[in-house]
Design a protein around this motif. Structure first.
Motif, PDB file in Angstrom:
ATOM      1  N   ALA A 176      30.391  53.440  65.180  1.00 24.69           N
ATOM      2  CA  ALA A 176      29.945  53.312  66.575  1.00 24.69           C
ATOM      3  C   ALA A 176      29.309  51.934  66.733  1.00 24.69           C
ATOM      4  CB  ALA A 176      28.952  54.418  66.916  1.00 24.69           C
ATOM      5  N   ASN A 177      30.156  50.928  66.885  1.00 25.63           N
ATOM      6  CA  ASN A 177      29.696  49.558  67.055  1.00 25.63           C
ATOM      7  C   ASN A 177      29.901  49.131  68.504  1.00 25.63           C
ATOM      8  OD1 ASN A 177      29.194  49.471  64.308  1.00 25.63           O
ATOM      9  ND2 ASN A 177      31.175  48.559  63.818  1.00 25.63           N
ATOM     10  N   ARG A 178      28.883  48.555  69.085  1.00 27.14           N
ATOM     11  CA  ARG A 178      28.914  48.191  70.495  1.00 27.14           C
ATOM     12  C   ARG A 178      30.063  47.234  70.825  1.00 27.14           C
ATOM     13  NH1 ARG A 178      24.676  49.856  73.593  1.00 27.14           N
ATOM     14  NH2 ARG A 178      23.137  50.292  71.979  1.00 27.14           N
TER      15      ARG A 178
ATOM     16  N   LYS B 218      33.455  48.587  72.190  1.00 18.34           N
ATOM     17  CA  LYS B 218      33.550  49.115  73.556  1.00 18.34           C
ATOM     18  C   LYS B 218      34.227  50.492  73.606  1.00 18.34           C
ATOM     19  CE  LYS B 218      33.145  44.870  76.193  1.00 18.34           C
ATOM     20  NZ  LYS B 218      33.600  44.138  77.392  1.00 18.34           N
TER      21      LYS B 218
ATOM     22  N   GLU C 152      33.290  53.025  74.965  1.00 20.49           N
ATOM     23  CA  GLU C 152      33.146  53.667  76.282  1.00 20.49           C
ATOM     24  C   GLU C 152      34.417  53.586  77.109  1.00 20.49           C
ATOM     25  OE1 GLU C 152      31.156  49.542  76.460  1.00 20.49           O
ATOM     26  OE2 GLU C 152      31.209  51.271  75.090  1.00 20.49           O
TER      27      GLU C 152
ATOM     28  N   SER D  15      25.563  53.281  64.679  1.00 25.00           N
ATOM     29  CA  SER D  15      24.374  53.225  65.524  1.00 25.00           C
ATOM     30  C   SER D  15      24.079  54.544  66.232  1.00 25.00           C
ATOM     31  CB  SER D  15      24.540  52.127  66.578  1.00 25.00           C
ATOM     32  OG  SER D  15      23.534  52.219  67.566  1.00 25.00           O
TER      33      SER D  15
ATOM     34  N   TYR E 260      23.711  53.903  70.085  1.00 23.95           N
ATOM     35  CA  TYR E 260      24.978  53.736  70.797  1.00 23.95           C
ATOM     36  C   TYR E 260      25.710  55.070  70.920  1.00 23.95           C
ATOM     37  CZ  TYR E 260      29.522  51.696  72.084  1.00 23.95           C
ATOM     38  OH  TYR E 260      30.700  51.384  72.721  1.00 23.95           O
ATOM     39  N   LYS E 261      25.654  55.902  69.891  1.00 24.62           N
ATOM     40  CA  LYS E 261      26.290  57.223  69.972  1.00 24.62           C
ATOM     41  C   LYS E 261      25.671  58.059  71.092  1.00 24.62           C
ATOM     42  CE  LYS E 261      26.064  58.127  65.415  1.00 24.62           C
ATOM     43  NZ  LYS E 261      26.205  58.892  64.156  1.00 24.62           N
TER      44      LYS E 261
ATOM     45  N   GLU F 138      24.293  56.905  73.791  1.00 22.14           N
ATOM     46  CA  GLU F 138      24.761  56.333  75.053  1.00 22.14           C
ATOM     47  C   GLU F 138      26.172  56.810  75.383  1.00 22.14           C
ATOM     48  OE1 GLU F 138      24.419  52.104  74.869  1.00 22.14           O
ATOM     49  OE2 GLU F 138      22.262  52.153  74.423  1.00 22.14           O
ATOM     50  N   LEU F 139      27.024  56.884  74.372  1.00 21.30           N
ATOM     51  CA  LEU F 139      28.387  57.366  74.583  1.00 21.30           C
ATOM     52  C   LEU F 139      28.388  58.839  74.988  1.00 21.30           C
ATOM     53  CD1 LEU F 139      30.149  55.680  71.527  1.00 21.30           C
ATOM     54  CD2 LEU F 139      30.391  55.021  73.930  1.00 21.30           C
TER      55      LEU F 139
END
Length: 387
Positions: A217-219, A222, A224, A246, A249-250, A252-253
């Motif tokens: 899960a690397n920003r 992308k 998303e 991350s 970030y997970k 956020e997804l």
């Protein structure tokens, strides 16, 4: 009769859970050589002769901030010795240096650019093979802090030490070309393929098309975008994520996918269970909008794992992935990285087309496996006298 050689595999990872150095270790052992490993602590037993442990840097916020401040300060001073001293301190290289110097290796296989200065201090008469798994001068170019603090040192290390390596391997044609153009070094293409997996394609069940994405899960990937396309997809499509990396970030997804019951976030599985897990799906999905050179020319493990699991692939127009996919006709390539474009391409699929692409993956799996790629590694080792 071949002579037993002494090889060191060095990486800033745990090779017992990292497929690429782990396979190199197994390959060298199968060739009949002694293999030592210098790495972080091993979580699982490995067939090696000795292990030398680096220490994993503290992940506490205070420690990470202090390290960034020190790195920024050292970047202002044109003294290579200071930078290399700091690297040695960060990973505990000094604690294993004397022992490694005494071992008198025939070859050292290096799996991270940060290790190159240290390896050239302890190599003696050993040949050095650098496995450059990405274009390191652009490793995290989407991160402003990395570009300011870490990139100058990474560029310096690559410019100084890569031309000194006896052989270089890397994972995609685009990266091979970039190293040649920027640093003038020639590298061998050795793709990050899994071992051949004996499996058969499975039909789409009950007109439900099960898609899957696994990995970090690397920003800068992308992820998303793959969530956003679901508002435009037919109801027959589902997507399961198996993500490491991350936690922030997970979350956020997961928040972005809230209310979308066709998307699930499941616990990642151990490395040796990835291919059996993937076989439960129909399509391996990776819409990797480029945020820098490495994401643009990515040719990742998961691409080949999708193929070994006999899935159809659905990807964006990432050049090196798209080239291989076109060669084997085992999936679809969207015209661009817009989620809407991928949704249109997926909506046009029928179960019959999906099955045709899965059958193409079945044919491709015999070529795109470690058994084939390892022949290149054996050839590289032979060229430097490791027969």
């Amino acid at each position: 009769m071949s002579i037993r050689k002494k090889i060191l595999v060095a990486c800033l990872a745990d090779p017992s859970g990292n497929p690429r150095p782990g396979r190199v270790i197994s390959l060298c052992k199968n060739m009949g050589h002694n293999v030592d490993v210098a790495s972080f602590a091993l979580r699982n037993n490995m067939d090696i002769d000795a292990h030398y442990a680096f220490h994993f840097p503290s992940q506490k916020i205070v420690s990470r901030v202090c390290w960034k401040i020190i790195r920024m300060w050292s970047a202002l001073l044109p003294f290579e010795a200071i930078s290399e001293f700091l690297n040695d301190r960060r990973w505990g290289f000094a604690g294993v240096k004397d022992a490694l110097l005494q071992n008198k290796y025939d070859a050292i296989v290096v799996h991270d650019a940060w290790l190159l200065p240290f390896v050239f201090k302890i190599k003696g008469n050993a040949k050095v093979v650098f496995d450059a798994r990405e274009y390191y001068p652009g490793e995290m170019e989407g991160n402003l802090l990395w570009r300011i603090i870490d990139r100058p040192e990474k560029v310096r290390v690559c410019r100084k030490y890569m031309p000194l390596c006896d052989r270089i391997m890397t994972v995609s044609p685009g990266i091979v070309k970039r190293y040649k153009d920027d640093l003038g070094v020639t590298s061998n293409l050795v793709r990050s393929t899994p071992q051949f997996y004996d499996a058969s394609p499975r039909d789409v069940q009950n007109n439900i098309v099960r898609m899957v994405h696994h990995g970090g899960a690397n920003r800068d990937r992308k992820l998303e975008n793959m969530i956003d396309m679901f508002s435009m997809l037919d109801d027959r499509f589902t997507l399961d994520f198996y993500l490491t990396g991350s936690p922030l970030y997970k979350k956020e997804l997961q928040k972005r996918a809230a209310g979308q019951d066709r998307i699930r976030f499941l616990d990642p599985v151990p490395f040796n269970q990835i291919l059996p897990m993937l076989q439960n799906y129909d399509i391996g999905l990776y819409l990797l909008e480029p945020t820098g050179f490495n994401t643009e020319y990515s040719l990742p493990n998961k691409f080949f794992e999708f193929i070994q699991a006999r899935l159809m692939l659905a990807i964006g127009p990432s050049p090196d992935m798209a080239s291989l996919l076109g060669e084997y006709d085992c999936g679809i390539v969207a015209d661009d990285f817009n989620p809407k474009t991928m949704a249109w391409a997926l909506n046009a699929l029928t179960p019959e087309v999906i099955m045709q692409k899965k059958m193409a993956s079945d044919r491709a799996a015999r070529d795109l496996c470690f058994e084939e790629e390892s022949k290149k590694i054996v050839s590289i080792l032979n060229e430097i006298g490791i027969n």
